[in-house]
Design a protein around this motif. Structure first.
Motif, PDB file in Angstrom:
ATOM      1  N   GLU A 251     -28.775  -9.416  -4.356  1.00 10.69           N
ATOM      2  CA  GLU A 251     -27.667  -9.091  -4.769  1.00 10.69           C
ATOM      3  C   GLU A 251     -26.536 -10.063  -5.732  1.00 10.69           C
ATOM      4  N   GLN A 252     -26.710 -11.165  -5.109  1.00 14.63           N
ATOM      5  CA  GLN A 252     -26.159 -12.209  -5.623  1.00 14.63           C
ATOM      6  C   GLN A 252     -26.434 -12.620  -7.317  1.00 14.63           C
ATOM      7  N   LEU A 253     -27.897 -12.543  -7.497  1.00 12.41           N
ATOM      8  CA  LEU A 253     -28.493 -12.631  -8.933  1.00 12.41           C
ATOM      9  C   LEU A 253     -28.114 -11.501  -9.647  1.00 12.41           C
ATOM     10  N   TRP A 254     -27.841 -10.344  -9.442  1.00 14.55           N
ATOM     11  CA  TRP A 254     -27.864  -9.225 -10.110  1.00 14.55           C
ATOM     12  C   TRP A 254     -26.200  -9.283 -10.476  1.00 14.55           C
ATOM     13  N   ARG A 255     -25.403  -9.480  -9.378  1.00 13.06           N
ATOM     14  CA  ARG A 255     -23.896  -9.762  -9.642  1.00 13.06           C
ATOM     15  C   ARG A 255     -23.698 -10.684 -10.765  1.00 13.06           C
ATOM     16  N   LEU A 256     -24.424 -12.071 -10.684  1.00 14.43           N
ATOM     17  CA  LEU A 256     -24.312 -12.977 -11.755  1.00 14.43           C
ATOM     18  C   LEU A 256     -24.579 -12.520 -13.048  1.00 14.43           C
ATOM     19  N   VAL A 257     -25.784 -11.800 -13.122  1.00  8.62           N
ATOM     20  CA  VAL A 257     -26.273 -11.113 -14.345  1.00  8.62           C
ATOM     21  C   VAL A 257     -24.922 -10.238 -15.130  1.00  8.62           C
ATOM     22  N   PHE A 258     -24.643  -9.409 -14.161  1.00  8.61           N
ATOM     23  CA  PHE A 258     -23.403  -8.695 -14.914  1.00  8.61           C
ATOM     24  C   PHE A 258     -22.473  -9.550 -15.261  1.00  8.61           C
ATOM     25  N   GLN A 259     -22.159 -10.478 -14.397  1.00  3.32           N
ATOM     26  CA  GLN A 259     -20.988 -11.361 -14.775  1.00  3.32           C
ATOM     27  C   GLN A 259     -21.116 -11.795 -16.146  1.00  3.32           C
ATOM     28  N   GLU A 260     -22.373 -12.421 -16.312  1.00  2.00           N
ATOM     29  CA  GLU A 260     -22.745 -13.359 -17.547  1.00  2.00           C
ATOM     30  C   GLU A 260     -22.536 -12.081 -18.722  1.00  2.00           C
ATOM     31  N   TYR A 261     -23.187 -10.829 -18.497  1.00  3.66           N
ATOM     32  CA  TYR A 261     -22.915  -9.980 -19.600  1.00  3.66           C
ATOM     33  C   TYR A 261     -21.552  -9.361 -20.059  1.00  3.66           C
ATOM     34  N   GLN A 272     -14.806 -11.748 -12.612  1.00  2.00           N
ATOM     35  CA  GLN A 272     -14.132 -10.349 -12.337  1.00  2.00           C
ATOM     36  C   GLN A 272     -14.853  -9.712 -11.112  1.00  2.00           C
ATOM     37  N   PRO A 273     -14.509  -9.998 -10.035  1.00  2.00           N
ATOM     38  CA  PRO A 273     -15.592  -9.298  -8.880  1.00  2.00           C
ATOM     39  C   PRO A 273     -15.738  -7.715  -9.011  1.00  2.00           C
ATOM     40  N   LEU A 274     -16.953  -7.345  -8.792  1.00  2.00           N
ATOM     41  CA  LEU A 274     -17.163  -6.085  -8.777  1.00  2.00           C
ATOM     42  C   LEU A 274     -17.002  -5.612  -7.390  1.00  2.00           C
ATOM     43  N   PRO A 275     -16.698  -4.206  -6.842  1.00  2.00           N
ATOM     44  CA  PRO A 275     -16.583  -3.676  -5.547  1.00  2.00           C
ATOM     45  C   PRO A 275     -17.947  -3.798  -4.687  1.00  2.00           C
ATOM     46  N   ALA A 276     -17.732  -3.571  -3.419  1.00  2.00           N
ATOM     47  CA  ALA A 276     -18.939  -3.612  -2.565  1.00  2.00           C
ATOM     48  C   ALA A 276     -19.801  -2.440  -2.733  1.00  2.00           C
ATOM     49  N   ILE A 277     -20.963  -2.367  -2.625  1.00  2.00           N
ATOM     50  CA  ILE A 277     -21.744  -1.269  -2.687  1.00  2.00           C
ATOM     51  C   ILE A 277     -22.695  -1.041  -1.705  1.00  2.00           C
ATOM     52  N   GLN A 280     -28.666  -0.537  -0.698  1.00  2.00           N
ATOM     53  CA  GLN A 280     -29.813   0.253  -1.064  1.00  2.00           C
ATOM     54  C   GLN A 280     -30.294   0.083  -2.394  1.00  2.00           C
ATOM     55  N   ILE A 281     -29.098  -0.149  -3.290  1.00  2.00           N
ATOM     56  CA  ILE A 281     -29.257  -0.094  -4.777  1.00  2.00           C
ATOM     57  C   ILE A 281     -29.981  -1.533  -5.148  1.00  2.00           C
ATOM     58  N   PHE A 282     -29.944  -2.495  -4.248  1.00  2.00           N
ATOM     59  CA  PHE A 282     -30.601  -3.768  -4.429  1.00  2.00           C
ATOM     60  C   PHE A 282     -32.208  -3.832  -3.987  1.00  2.00           C
ATOM     61  N   THR A 283     -32.607  -2.781  -3.435  1.00  2.00           N
ATOM     62  CA  THR A 283     -33.886  -2.564  -3.229  1.00  2.00           C
ATOM     63  C   THR A 283     -34.698  -1.857  -4.509  1.00  2.00           C
ATOM     64  N   GLY A 284     -33.893  -1.351  -5.701  1.00  2.00           N
ATOM     65  CA  GLY A 284     -34.414  -0.688  -6.684  1.00  2.00           C
ATOM     66  C   GLY A 284     -34.655  -1.615  -7.905  1.00  2.00           C
ATOM     67  N   ASP A 285     -34.419  -1.036  -8.991  1.00  2.00           N
ATOM     68  CA  ASP A 285     -34.586  -1.690 -10.365  1.00  2.00           C
ATOM     69  C   ASP A 285     -33.048  -2.147 -10.592  1.00  2.00           C
ATOM     70  N   ILE A 286     -33.131  -3.175 -11.453  1.00  2.00           N
ATOM     71  CA  ILE A 286     -31.631  -3.805 -11.918  1.00  2.00           C
ATOM     72  C   ILE A 286     -30.876  -2.773 -12.857  1.00  2.00           C
ATOM     73  N   SER A 287     -31.558  -2.175 -13.627  1.00  2.00           N
ATOM     74  CA  SER A 287     -31.054  -1.014 -14.689  1.00  2.00           C
ATOM     75  C   SER A 287     -30.113  -0.319 -13.834  1.00  2.00           C
ATOM     76  N   PHE A 289     -28.321  -0.839 -11.190  1.00  2.00           N
ATOM     77  CA  PHE A 289     -27.312  -1.555 -10.702  1.00  2.00           C
ATOM     78  C   PHE A 289     -26.204  -1.854 -11.811  1.00  2.00           C
ATOM     79  N   MET A 290     -27.140  -2.072 -12.944  1.00  2.00           N
ATOM     80  CA  MET A 290     -26.176  -2.493 -14.186  1.00  2.00           C
ATOM     81  C   MET A 290     -25.735  -1.336 -14.777  1.00  2.00           C
ATOM     82  N   ALA A 291     -26.346   0.067 -14.318  1.00  2.00           N
ATOM     83  CA  ALA A 291     -25.463   1.098 -14.955  1.00  2.00           C
ATOM     84  C   ALA A 291     -24.304   1.463 -13.928  1.00  2.00           C
ATOM     85  N   TRP A 292     -24.524   1.096 -12.961  1.00  2.00           N
ATOM     86  CA  TRP A 292     -23.290   1.318 -12.074  1.00  2.00           C
ATOM     87  C   TRP A 292     -22.153   0.150 -12.177  1.00  2.00           C
ATOM     88  N   ALA A 293     -22.670  -0.920 -12.415  1.00  2.00           N
ATOM     89  CA  ALA A 293     -21.579  -2.248 -12.641  1.00  2.00           C
ATOM     90  C   ALA A 293     -20.891  -1.902 -14.116  1.00  2.00           C
TER      91      ALA A 293
END
Ligand SMILES: C[S@@+](CC[C@H](N)C(=O)[O-])C[C@H]1O[C@@H](n2cnc3c(N)ncnc32)[C@H](O)[C@@H]1O
Length: 375
Positions: A251-261, A272-277, A280-287, A289-293
């Motif tokens: 979760e932390q890694l992916w949130r940072l990926v989005f932050q950098e993007y 810019q924080p993202l809301p809580a989610i 389950q989404i962090f058990t899947g594929d990063i794409s 998560f990125m679509a949601w973010a």
């Protein structure tokens, strides 16, 4: 019998931790995710060494666990069915510290496992207050099945008016969160002849955005605690299993990926924080998560090549987050003690005696302090 702390001891201890926390507020009242570089002039190691030396000079006001209470009580198997191991150890430790003869009032009981075992062992009647109807029904059925003198009351404890609870009872609460245990303290100081056995939890679960100290003494403190500051007091991961820890890392890694993007796309490096989610989404594929973010911020999706470039940068930022968090972690216990001492001072200011006592080993629950209070 646990020895009570004098109000002078409570005040001294509070002042010590208050000064420590206030002096170093810049090291812990911060969000590690907002930094792109190491924020302090000293290295992490040098800061940690200096803080550890200062912490050694402070006395922990919580009386440690005594050898006797670390032994597991041998409960009959039929009584503890459905209680997982760590919860049972917490309950046994809690009951080991319970030294009242009065009828018991269990605050925010869940299924009332604590009340049921307490009633069985001490032969005391128990009234359990709980907001979720199904938990009341399940708890009542268990009590009836085993012939235990425990009655459930389905109610919202926050709606009870102060003074509406019985006098001369022992109020018990295991892991009651923020506002729930604040309200218990208020009820307790309005009843006469009551005794209190409270293990507080999740201090940040409160309606107010900023912490309102309970005691007059703590109201003089220069500290202003936001909900995210309060979260630090309960941010230890000893009870998290490997799967939970892995999910948190992802979760932390992916949130940072989005932050950098987002920073790259918008040319705005501010956090810019993202809301809580749902995790389950962090058990899947990063794409996914990125679509949601991206949808949250109205951004187009990154290409696979962009993602591949962002991942190593996010990994580097995650290491920075961890290093800053390692420094912040040294303030976790002092902050928890500050909050416990505020509660103890509040009781002392209302004319009660107070003891702070560890009731179970840290591995069984990091929230292992019991506030014991009586006139
Ligand atoms: C963290 S659990 C603790 C349960 C139990 N004491 C234990 O240690 O397993 C908190 C409990 O408080 C109950 N609760 C939450 N808000 C409440 C309210 N306003 N009134 C009564 N109970 C409430 C929840 O339903 C939940 O069962």
């Amino acid at each position: 019998m646990t020895s009570m702390l004098t109000s002078a001891q409570l005040q001294q201890s509070f002042t010590d931790y208050d000064q420590f926390l206030a002096t170093h507020s810049g090291l812990w009242q911060c969000n590690p995710f907002t930094y792109t570089h190491w924020p302090w002039s000293q290295s992490a190691e040098a800061i940690r060494t200096r803080l550890r030396q200062q912490l050694q000079l402070l006395t922990d006001p919580v009386a440690p666990l005594d050898a006797l209470t670390t032994e597991q009580t041998a409960w009959p198997f039929w009584l503890t069915n459905g209680i997982q191991g760590r919860k049972l150890a917490q309950i046994s430790g809690f009951i080991g510290q319970f030294d009242s003869q009065q009828a018991v009032l269990e605050w925010c009981s869940g299924k009332g496992h604590l009340g049921r075992l307490l009633s069985y062992q001490r032969l005391l009647p128990v009234t359990s207050l709980e907001w979720q109807k199904t938990l009341c029904e399940q708890g009542q059925a268990l009590a009836q099945q085993h012939g235990i003198a425990q009655q459930f009351q389905h109610c919202d404890v926050l709606a009870l008016t102060p003074g509406s609870l019985p006098n001369n009872c022992a109020m018990v609460a295991l892991h009651a969160c923020g506002d729930l245990h604040r309200r218990l303290l208020e009820q307790f100081t309005h009843s006469s002849g009551a005794e209190l056995f409270l293990a507080p939890c999740c201090y940040h679960l409160q309606a107010a955005s900023y912490y309102q100290p309970l005691s007059k003494y703590a109201q003089q403190s220069p500290l202003q605690l936001s909900k995210s500051d309060l979260k630090l007091a309960v941010q230890d991961f000893v009870t998290a299993g490997q799967r939970t820890a892995r999910l948190r890392d992802t979760e932390q890694l992916w949130r940072l990926v989005f932050q950098e993007y987002r920073a790259l796309l918008c040319g705005d490096p501010s956090y810019q924080p993202l809301p809580a989610i749902n995790k389950q989404i962090f058990t899947g594929d990063i794409s996914a998560f990125m679509a949601w973010a991206c949808q949250q911020h109205g951004l187009k999706l990154p290409s696979a090549a962009e993602l591949a470039e962002l991942l190593p940068i996010a990994h580097q930022r995650l290491r920075l987050v961890r290093d800053i968090d390692d420094v912040r972690q040294l303030f976790r216990r002092p902050l928890e003690l500050w909050l416990l001492l505020d509660r103890a001072l509040y009781l002392s200011e209302h004319g009660y005696q107070v003891a702070l006592k560890q009731f179970c080993p840290y591995q069984h629950s990091p929230r292992n302090t019991l506030i014991i209070s009586r006139r």
